[in-house]
Design an enzyme around this catalytic site. Structure first.
Site, PDB file in Angstrom:
ATOM      1  N   PRO A 169       0.775  -1.257   0.000  1.00 13.27           N
ATOM      2  CG  PRO A 169       0.020  -0.934   2.185  1.00 13.27           C
ATOM      3  CD  PRO A 169       0.729  -1.922   1.290  1.00 13.27           C
ATOM      4  CB  CYS A 170       3.162   2.773  -2.435  1.00  8.68           C
ATOM      5  SG  CYS A 170       2.313   2.467  -3.981  1.00  8.68           S
TER       6      CYS A 170
END
Length: 157
Positions: free
Chosen positions: A120-121
């Protein structure tokens, strides 16, 4: 490597992987035909991505196999620790990795994340709370953060 194209609310998405795990998930900006058949190796990832977009999944649990340098792998592993519905800053992520001066290297590794949404950047924001660069486009980052917001009726940005 097997691949499949699925439809998501943010655009058609390509999933690539094999028996060792999913190595890439990429949102596509161009129209690409949806796969009529999903290879067995990618079915679990496809089902979980669909469940995520339907609001029924908060943590992915299929096997991943991203390719990158040792440092990139460390950053991506740290990204996996950011809980659903929460955010962190590049500075905090650098501190977590033990080097506050590595903020640019962390941001660079973040931008090279091959597993869109799963790693989850999009949960990494500026220290001042602002939306900052996102390979998929800031509008997608905003959508994802609002999708994960604990108060869906409240807009974050």
């Amino acid at each position: 490597m097997k691949q499949a194209i699925i439809k998501t609310p943010l655009g058609n998405t390509k999933i690539v992987g094999d028996e060792n795990g999913v190595s890439a998930i990429t949102v596509l900006d161009e129209e690409t035909p949806i796969s009529e058949h999903i290879p067995l190796e990618l079915q679990e990832a496809t089902e979980q991505l669909n469940a995520y977009f339907n609001g029924d999944l908060k943590k992915f649990q299929f096997k991943i196999n991203p390719q990158g340098t040792d440092f990139q792998q460390r950053v991506w592993k740290a990204l996996l620790e950011i809980p659903f519905g929460k955010t962190t800053s590049y500075l905090e992520l650098s501190k977590t990795l033990g080097d506050v001066k590595a903020i640019r290297a962390v941001a660079s590794a973040n931008s090279k994340n091959p597993l869109w949404i799963v790693v989850p950047c999009h949960r990494v924001i500026g220290s001042d709370g602002s939306l900052t660069g996102y390979a998929g486009g800031l509008w997608r980052k905003k959508w994802l953060l609002e999708h994960e917001s604990p108060s869906p009726q409240q807009k974050l940005f």
